[in-house]
Design an enzyme around this catalytic site. Structure first.
Site, PDB file in Angstrom:
ATOM      1  N   HIS A   3       2.228   0.183   6.323  1.00 55.70           N
ATOM      2  CA  HIS A   3       0.820   0.856   6.104  1.00 55.70           C
ATOM      3  C   HIS A   3       1.057   2.190   5.228  1.00 55.70           C
ATOM      4  O   HIS A   3       0.590   2.542   4.380  1.00 55.70           O
ATOM      5  CB  HIS A   3       0.260   1.172   7.175  1.00 55.70           C
ATOM      6  N   CYS A  37      -4.339  -6.963  12.230  1.00 52.87           N
ATOM      7  CA  CYS A  37      -4.195  -5.632  11.954  1.00 52.87           C
ATOM      8  C   CYS A  37      -5.706  -5.256  11.905  1.00 52.87           C
ATOM      9  O   CYS A  37      -6.695  -5.774  11.769  1.00 52.87           O
ATOM     10  CB  CYS A  37      -3.675  -5.472  10.609  1.00 52.87           C
ATOM     11  N   LEU A  38      -5.804  -3.938  12.603  1.00 53.38           N
ATOM     12  CA  LEU A  38      -7.362  -3.549  12.611  1.00 53.38           C
ATOM     13  C   LEU A  38      -8.110  -3.188  11.493  1.00 53.38           C
ATOM     14  O   LEU A  38      -9.165  -3.488  11.481  1.00 53.38           O
ATOM     15  CB  LEU A  38      -7.178  -1.833  13.383  1.00 53.38           C
ATOM     16  N   GLN A  50      -5.210   4.245   8.122  1.00 48.67           N
ATOM     17  CA  GLN A  50      -6.263   3.539   8.677  1.00 48.67           C
ATOM     18  C   GLN A  50      -7.435   4.299   9.180  1.00 48.67           C
ATOM     19  O   GLN A  50      -8.329   3.934   9.535  1.00 48.67           O
ATOM     20  CB  GLN A  50      -5.451   2.441   9.628  1.00 48.67           C
ATOM     21  N   HIS A  69       5.589  -3.070  10.860  1.00 51.87           N
ATOM     22  CA  HIS A  69       4.166  -3.378  10.394  1.00 51.87           C
ATOM     23  C   HIS A  69       3.477  -2.160  10.181  1.00 51.87           C
ATOM     24  O   HIS A  69       2.804  -1.919   9.034  1.00 51.87           O
ATOM     25  CB  HIS A  69       3.561  -4.079  11.434  1.00 51.87           C
ATOM     26  N   GLU A  70       3.625  -1.025  10.974  1.00 53.66           N
ATOM     27  CA  GLU A  70       3.167   0.177  10.717  1.00 53.66           C
ATOM     28  C   GLU A  70       3.751   0.953   9.533  1.00 53.66           C
ATOM     29  O   GLU A  70       3.013   1.778   8.924  1.00 53.66           O
ATOM     30  CB  GLU A  70       3.211   1.154  12.159  1.00 53.66           C
ATOM     31  N   GLY A  97      -1.179  -0.486  17.341  1.00 52.15           N
ATOM     32  CA  GLY A  97      -0.492   0.276  16.380  1.00 52.15           C
ATOM     33  C   GLY A  97      -1.793   0.782  15.460  1.00 52.15           C
ATOM     34  O   GLY A  97      -2.501   0.361  15.316  1.00 52.15           O
TER      35      GLY A  97
END
Ligand SMILES: [Zn+2]
Length: 184
Positions: free
Chosen positions: A144, A98-99, A50, A140-141, A45
C-alpha cells in the site's frame, strides 16, 4: 477518531507514500486512530493511505485470524517508515482481501519470509524477520505504501474477470459494513 476507508478508484491509493516525520507530536494519536479504524472495519491490517494519509505507516493485528493460525494471537504492531530489506523463501498462494477492495478475495502469491526494518509507535527501531501469514500481511500492507494493491498481484486472467466488480467499487456501488470514500 474513526476514519472512513479510502477505496479502490481513489488515485491516492496509487501514490508512493512519504516518510513520516518521527518528530511529529501527532504520530502516536494517528497510530491509535489507525488501530481504532481497523478494528471497527474488521481488518487485520491498515495502511495510512487507506485513511487518506499519504504516509509510510501501517498497523496490523492478526488476532482475528488466530483461530486458523494460533501464532497470530497477539500479533499487534505498528510499523512506521518500514523498509522491507529482503524477501526470501518459497512463494505460496493464500486468499487475500483488503478493506479498500470490499467483497473481493483472491489468491495472491507472496514470499514466505520478509525482513523488515521499522520504528514502532514508541519510536523504537526494529530489524526483524517474519514468516508465514505474518510475513504475508506485512508484504500486503507494505505494498500500500508503494501504491500497489493485491489485485495487481493476481493472475492476469483473474484480474480480467474482476473488472466489473472493480468498476462498481470505483463508482461507489458497494455495500461495505464500514464507512468508505473515494478520495481524489
Ligand atoms: Zn489492503
Amino acid at each position: 477518531m474513526i476514519y472512513p476507508i479510502v477505496i479502490y478508484g481513489s488515485p491516492l491509493l496509487r501514490k508512493v507514500s512519504k516518510e513520516a516525520d518521527l518528530k511529529d507530536p501527532g504520530l502516536k494519536q494517528l497510530v491509535f486512530d489507525m488501530f481504532e479504524t481497523m478494528y471497527v472495519s474488521d481488518g487485520v491490517g491498515l495502511a495510512a493511505p487507506q485513511i487518506g494519509k499519504s504516509l509510510r505507516i501501517f498497523v496490523i493485528d492478526g488476532s482475528e485470524m488466530a483461530k486458523d493460525d494460533p501464532s497470530l494471537l497477539g500479533f499487534k504492531k505498528a510499523f512506521i517508515n518500514p523498509k522491507i530489506v529482503e524477501t526470501t523463501g518459497e512463494k505460496w498462494a493464500f486468499s487475500e482481501g483488503c478493506l479498500s477492495l470490499p467483497t473481493i478475495r483472491e489468491d495472491v502469491e507472496r514470499f514466505s519470509h520478509a525482513r523488515v526494518q521499522y520504528y514502532d509507535e514508541n519510536l523504537e527501531y526494529h530489524d526483524e524477520t517474519y514468516e508465514g501469514v505474518k510475513a504475508r500481511i506485512i508484504q500486503h500492507e507494505y505494498d500500500h505504501l508503494e501504491g500497489i494493491l493485491f489485485i495487481d498481484r493476481v493472475a492476469p486472467l483473474r484480474k480480467k474477470m474482476l473488472k466489473g466488480k472493480l468498476n462498481d467499487i470505483a463508482k461507489g456501488k458497494i455495500n461495505a459494513a464500514y464507512k468508505t470514500k473515494i478520495m481524489r
